[in-house]
Enzyme design. Structure first.
Site, PDB file in Angstrom:
ATOM      1  N   CYS A  14       0.916  -1.021   0.042  1.00 20.19           N
ATOM      2  CA  CYS A  14       0.091  -0.019  -0.046  1.00 20.19           C
ATOM      3  C   CYS A  14       0.901   1.076   0.057  1.00 20.19           C
ATOM      4  O   CYS A  14       1.978   1.072  -0.569  1.00 20.19           O
ATOM      5  CB  CYS A  14      -0.951  -0.217   1.175  1.00 20.19           C
ATOM      6  SG  CYS A  14      -0.157   0.000   2.900  1.00 20.19           S
ATOM      7  N   ASN A  17       2.227   1.208   4.345  1.00 20.27           N
ATOM      8  CA  ASN A  17       2.672   0.101   5.075  1.00 20.27           C
ATOM      9  C   ASN A  17       2.219   0.088   6.714  1.00 20.27           C
ATOM     10  O   ASN A  17       2.966  -0.660   7.331  1.00 20.27           O
ATOM     11  CB  ASN A  17       4.110  -0.484   4.730  1.00 20.27           C
ATOM     12  CG  ASN A  17       4.374  -1.582   5.274  1.00 20.27           C
ATOM     13  OD1 ASN A  17       5.618  -2.131   5.758  1.00 20.27           O
ATOM     14  ND2 ASN A  17       3.370  -2.588   5.174  1.00 20.27           N
ATOM     15  N   CYS A  19      -1.315   0.603   7.365  1.00 24.39           N
ATOM     16  CA  CYS A  19      -2.989   0.339   7.500  1.00 24.39           C
ATOM     17  C   CYS A  19      -3.274  -0.710   6.824  1.00 24.39           C
ATOM     18  O   CYS A  19      -3.494  -1.963   7.191  1.00 24.39           O
ATOM     19  CB  CYS A  19      -3.720   1.425   7.199  1.00 24.39           C
ATOM     20  SG  CYS A  19      -3.525   3.036   8.114  1.00 24.39           S
ATOM     21  N   ARG A  20      -3.275  -0.823   5.214  1.00 21.55           N
ATOM     22  CA  ARG A  20      -4.046  -1.651   4.332  1.00 21.55           C
ATOM     23  C   ARG A  20      -2.973  -2.825   4.227  1.00 21.55           C
ATOM     24  O   ARG A  20      -3.493  -4.247   4.731  1.00 21.55           O
ATOM     25  CB  ARG A  20      -4.319  -1.272   3.082  1.00 21.55           C
ATOM     26  CG  ARG A  20      -5.597  -0.162   3.390  1.00 21.55           C
ATOM     27  CD  ARG A  20      -5.565   0.476   2.036  1.00 21.55           C
ATOM     28  NE  ARG A  20      -4.503   1.536   1.817  1.00 21.55           N
ATOM     29  CZ  ARG A  20      -4.250   2.423   0.718  1.00 21.55           C
ATOM     30  NH1 ARG A  20      -5.062   2.151  -0.228  1.00 21.55           N
ATOM     31  NH2 ARG A  20      -3.088   3.053   0.708  1.00 21.55           N
ATOM     32  N   SER A  21      -1.560  -2.627   4.124  1.00 22.76           N
ATOM     33  CA  SER A  21      -1.026  -3.757   3.679  1.00 22.76           C
ATOM     34  C   SER A  21      -0.572  -4.664   4.971  1.00 22.76           C
ATOM     35  O   SER A  21      -0.291  -5.635   4.700  1.00 22.76           O
ATOM     36  CB  SER A  21       0.251  -3.394   2.813  1.00 22.76           C
ATOM     37  OG  SER A  21       1.302  -2.532   3.232  1.00 22.76           O
ATOM     38  N   ASP A 130      -8.001   3.809   1.341  1.00 19.64           N
ATOM     39  CA  ASP A 130      -7.204   3.977   2.148  1.00 19.64           C
ATOM     40  C   ASP A 130      -8.042   4.624   3.470  1.00 19.64           C
ATOM     41  O   ASP A 130      -8.745   5.234   3.268  1.00 19.64           O
ATOM     42  CB  ASP A 130      -6.441   5.308   1.689  1.00 19.64           C
ATOM     43  CG  ASP A 130      -5.207   6.038   2.646  1.00 19.64           C
ATOM     44  OD1 ASP A 130      -5.388   5.416   3.749  1.00 19.64           O
ATOM     45  OD2 ASP A 130      -4.640   6.773   2.051  1.00 19.64           O
TER      46      ASP A 130
END
Ligand code: 4NP
Length: 163
Positions: A14, A17, A19-21, A130
């Site tokens: 993301c 690195n 939150c999402r990934s 995001d």
């Protein structure tokens, strides 16, 4: 097996690195472990940006993940490196911006390894949005989407790479 490491190496990517990934990393890692495939499939995560290098995942991501039984412990933000395109077999972008940054950075011979993670989900969404500036629902949505895409990715790898 698809490369010299003898493993299928997956990198979730993301922007930050944090939150999402890391969420995708933890969710897919647990799915792989529950399937007894941890010796065969390895998963890591990285960000295209450098803003958060060395930081723990965002507290909101850690808390939302924990409520669903996932642990983000030990993950520290790292920035995507050009060497990653040769090492990893699947480099999975959380959204179209990450995807474009990765294509711009990768040698052409590795472009086929770069995919949108949500391609593997049985869902109309093509991106994991995001959540950084969103409320708690944004973090729940991230988990809903990455759980779905993780299940699809594991099925794909089983069919494509493991016989
Ligand atoms: P991520 O979320 O890409 O899912 O880790 C973000 C984290 C930080 C920022 C943007 C997105 N930021 O602008 O600092």
């Amino acid at each position: 097996m698809t490369n010299s490491t003898g493993k299928i190496n997956v990198l979730m990517v993301c922007l930050g690195n944090i939150c999402r990934s890391p969420s995708a990393h933890a969710v897919f890692k647990k799915l792989v472990a529950d399937a007894g495939l941890s010796e065969i499939i390895s998963v890591e995560s990285a960000g295209t940006g450098s803003y958060h290098i060395g930081e723990k995942p965002d507290k909101r991501s850690r808390e939302a993940a924990k409520k669903r039984g996932y642990s983000l412990r030990g993950i520290r933000a790292q920035q995507l490196q050009v060497e990653d395109f040769s090492h990893y077999d699947y480099l999975l972008a959380m959204d179209e911006n990450n995807f474009a940054s990765m294509l711009a950075m990768a040698p052409k011979q590795y472009h086929h390894k770069i995919r949108l993670f949500m391609e593997f989900a049985n869902n109309a969404a093509m991106a994991v949005p995001d959540p950084y500036y969103s409320g708690a629902d944004g973090f729940e949505l991230v988990l809903d989407l990455v759980e779905e895409a993780s299940a699809g990715l594991l099925s794909h790898i089983k069919q494509q790479d493991l016989h």
